[in-house]
Each structure stands twice: as structure tokens, then as C-alpha cells.
Design an enzyme around this catalytic site. Structure first.
Site: not given
Ligand code: MRU
Length: 364
Positions: A53-55, A90, A203, A244, A254-255
Site C-alpha cells: 500500500r502507499g501510492a 484501488r 498505518q 495519494d 491523503n489518508k
Molecule cells: O491506504 P494506504 O495505506 O495506501 O494509504 C497511504 C497513504 O495515505 C499515504 O500517506 C500516501 O499514500 C502517501 S504515501 C507516500
């Protein structure tokens, strides 16, 4: 980054030369495990179930998913199908679409027999570029931190609040929001990170805290609602988060919970910076609140919680009353007016269309 003395990226080509290995993030922080992806379905499942996970990492893994698909079926129909399957995993992180469009543009003109090799090479290029982008973001962000640290007594660290995980686990290496922190720490600057737990997937508590701890960076995990209080009492010098999807006008998705931190930062004159690699900029969008698709995930992520028990095992418990409906929105949008600056690989930009266009004239 190093885990127990060994250097790791989060996604890499396995020793057999064709399968792909990733760090299984669903097992952290309780176990460090590697998962092997051998086909398109496995790569798609890894993204959907948040093994990765993470963009930026979602984008890189999707690129390798295309390569796995081309290995067994390189015809035009299979190429389209691989893009469709991976794109459906996603909805919010635009790096997924960016990587799939880049792979498709590279592979479509080729004869099918040439596609698998080219796909692996392009996926590797995407991964390598992500490392370079994150490292550059780290340098620009570190300069900001250095500026804040100048003239302060060494005894008082720079307190940085972060949300979710935007560290090396969310990218191929280094991280986005945490790259400046790692560089600052490595260069001897006194930094301390407030780590939002980041419910419901935690996370922050499980991944960011794990990363920072492994690297030796001083940090404190806090409940998601604590940041405003800390800012009111002068205990946050800087908010630093990932993204993201960033619109061409500087709105940041973002999250979930990031927006509330930005509001609290604005109210308390705390600088709110976003580490924004260019593949997470969606040049087609101008209004993040209205235009960015917000992922809604399974309610059990909220109604249940998993953790380690006293005897070392893992247990999942339910924390909501039976029958209570649950809404699990995974992201929110912070309007550009609340963002102090976007730390990109080409430097720090105002969160405006003009600022971004000046750094990325090709983005238009
Ligand atoms: O749902 P996730 O864990 O994929 O969400 C990740 C985030 O929101 C991060 O902060 C975002 O991807 C930036 S990461 C470099």
C-alpha cells in the site's frame, strides 16, 4: 532501507528472474515477512488487500503486475485485461493509473513477443525512478527542516507530526514525507516525530512507528485526535504528510484525517507541508473535493481490531456493538489553501496551479 542489517526495497524481482517479491505489510509490525507474486491475480490481490500500500508502491507493484501478465499472455486482449484488473484494485491513489498508462503506452506498439521483456524493464525503471524521486524529496524537505533547526538550542528537537505511513514502506525506498526526516536524522539534526495512529488500518501505529524505530528516529505514537491539542501547546513545529493524489491546483488527497490536521495546523500557525512526488499529481483535475474518488473499504476494518496478545499470539476483537452500521472512508481532501507547500522532487512549490506549473511545465 535496512532491516536487521540487510538492505531492502519494498518490491523487487525475485532470484528466479521472473516472479516478484514484496514485503507483506499486513504482517507488520509483529512479523517481517516476504510475499511472492507469481501472476496478475496475485499482484492485483496484493494491492487490493494492502499487502502492499502507499501510492508510489501501488504504482510500482501494478507495473510489475503488468509484467507478470505479459509473461503468460502478451496479446492485445491480455494487455487490456491486465490494465483493467489492476486499475480496479484501488480507486484513489493516482499513481496506479499513472503506472498503468505508462506501461500500456510502452507495450502497445511492440510485437507481443517483445512485450514481457519490455514490461519487466519498464517496471524496473518505474521502481528506480521512484527511489530517485523520494531521495530528491528528502533533500528538499531536509533543507526545510535545517532552516527550522537553525538557531535553536540542540536540546529542543524539531517536532514533526505525520499521518498514516508515507515512509519507505509506502514507496519503493526512502518514503515521501519521511525521507526528509531520515536525512535530517542521519545528518545529526534533532528530530522527533509525532506518529498519528491512523485508524482504522493503523498505518501510523504499525508501519510508521516500526520504520522510525528500526532507523532509531525518536518518535511517539499518538491517537488520531491528539494533534490539535499538541499544536495549541506549541509541541508541533511542522506537519509533514504524503499524498495519494494532488490536483493541478494543489488540493491534496491523503489518508482520512489529514484534512482535520491541516485545519488544526492552520488555526495554530503550524506549517503544513505535503511531500508530493510528480506521479501522484493528477494534472487532469482542478477540484479535489468534488473530483477525486474516495475509497470506501470494508466496515470490518473499523469494527474490528487486531493486535498482539500477552502470550505473543495475534487476536482480532470486535469493538462496535453488534448490528451498528459502520462507514469506512479511507481518504479525504485537504484544500490547497491549507497547504503551506508541496515538497516535490524538483523543489518546494506553492500549492497553486501556477506554482506546480512552474516546476512541471510538461504537466499541463
Ligand atoms: O491506504 P494506504 O495505506 O495506501 O494509504 C497511504 C497513504 O495515505 C499515504 O500517506 C500516501 O499514500 C502517501 S504515501 C507516500
Amino acid at each position: 532501507m535496512k532491516v536487521d542489517g540487510s538492505a531492502y526495497r519494498t518490491v523487487w524481482l525475485a532470484g528466479d528472474g521472473w516472479s516478484v517479491e514484496v514485503i507483506d505489510q499486513t504482517r507488520l509490525p509483529h512479523a517481517f515477512a516476504v510475499a511472492r507474486l507469481t501472476d496478475l491475480a496475485g499482484a492485483a490481490a496484493a494491492i487490493r488487500t494492502m499487502v502492499v500500500r502507499g501510492a508510489p508502491l501501488i504504482g510500482a507493484t501494478a507495473a510489475y503486475g503488468m509484467a507478470l501478465a505479459m509473461r503468460v499472455a502478451p496479446d492485445d486482449g491480455a494487455l487490456r485485461e491486465a490494465g483493467r484488473v489492476l486499475f480496479a484494485t484501488r480507486p484513489t491513489a493516482v499513481n496506479l493509473r499513472w503506472a498503468l498508462e505508462r506501461m500500456t503506452a510502452r507495450l502497445t506498439p511492440l510485437a507481443p513477443a517483445a512485450r514481457a521483456e519490455a514490461a519487466y524493464a519498464e517496471a524496473a525503471a518505474i521502481a528506480d525512478e521512484d527511489v530517485a524521486i523520494c531521495r530528491a524529496i528528502g533533500e528538499h524537505g531536509c533543507t526545510l527542516i535545517e532552516g527550522m533547526a537553525a538557531g535553536r538550542t540542540p536540546a529542543r528537537p524539531i517536532n514533526i507530526l505525520t499521518h498514516c505511513n508515507a515512509g519507505w514502506l509506502a514507496t519503493v525506498d526512502w518514503g515521501t514525507a519521511l525521507a526528509p526526516v531520515y536525512l535530517a536524522f542521519d545528518r545529526g539534526l534533532p528530530v522527533h516525530v509525532w506518529v498519528d495512529e491512523t485508524r482504522p488500518r493503523n498505518q501510523g501505529a504499525s508501519l510508521t512507528a516500526w520504520e522510525l524505530g528500526r532507523h532509531g528516529v525518536p518518535h511517539t505514537v499518538i491517537a488520531d485526535n491528539v494533534g490539535g491539542h499538541l499544536m495549541q501547546h506549541g509541541k508541533v513545529d511542522l506537519c509533514l504528510v504524503g499524498t495519494d493524489r494532488t490536483t493541478a491546483t494543489g488540493d491534496v488527497c491523503n489518508k482520512i484525517g489529514t484534512y482535520l490536521k491541516a485545519l488544526a495546523a492552520f488555526d495554530n500557525d503550524v506549517p503544513f507541508y505535503v511531500a508530493a512526488p510528480s506521479p501522484s499529481i493528477d494534472w487532469r483535475l482542478r477540484d479535489g473535493v468534488r473530483e477525486i474518488p474516495i475509497e470506501e473499504r470494508c466496515g470490518r476494518e473499523l469494527s474490528e481490531i487486531t493486535g498482539r496478545t500477552g502470550d505473543g499470539g495475534l487476536a482480532t476483537v470486535t469493538v462496535t456493538p453488534a448490528g451498528s452500521p459502520v462507514g469506512n472512508y479511507a481518504f479525504d481532501v485537504t484544500p490547497a489553501r491549507l497547504v503551506t507547500g508541496l515538497i516535490t522532487e524538483r523543489g518546494v512549490s506553492a500549492a497553486t496551479a501556477e506554482g506546480l506549473a512552474a516546476l512541471f511545465p510538461e504537466g499541463r
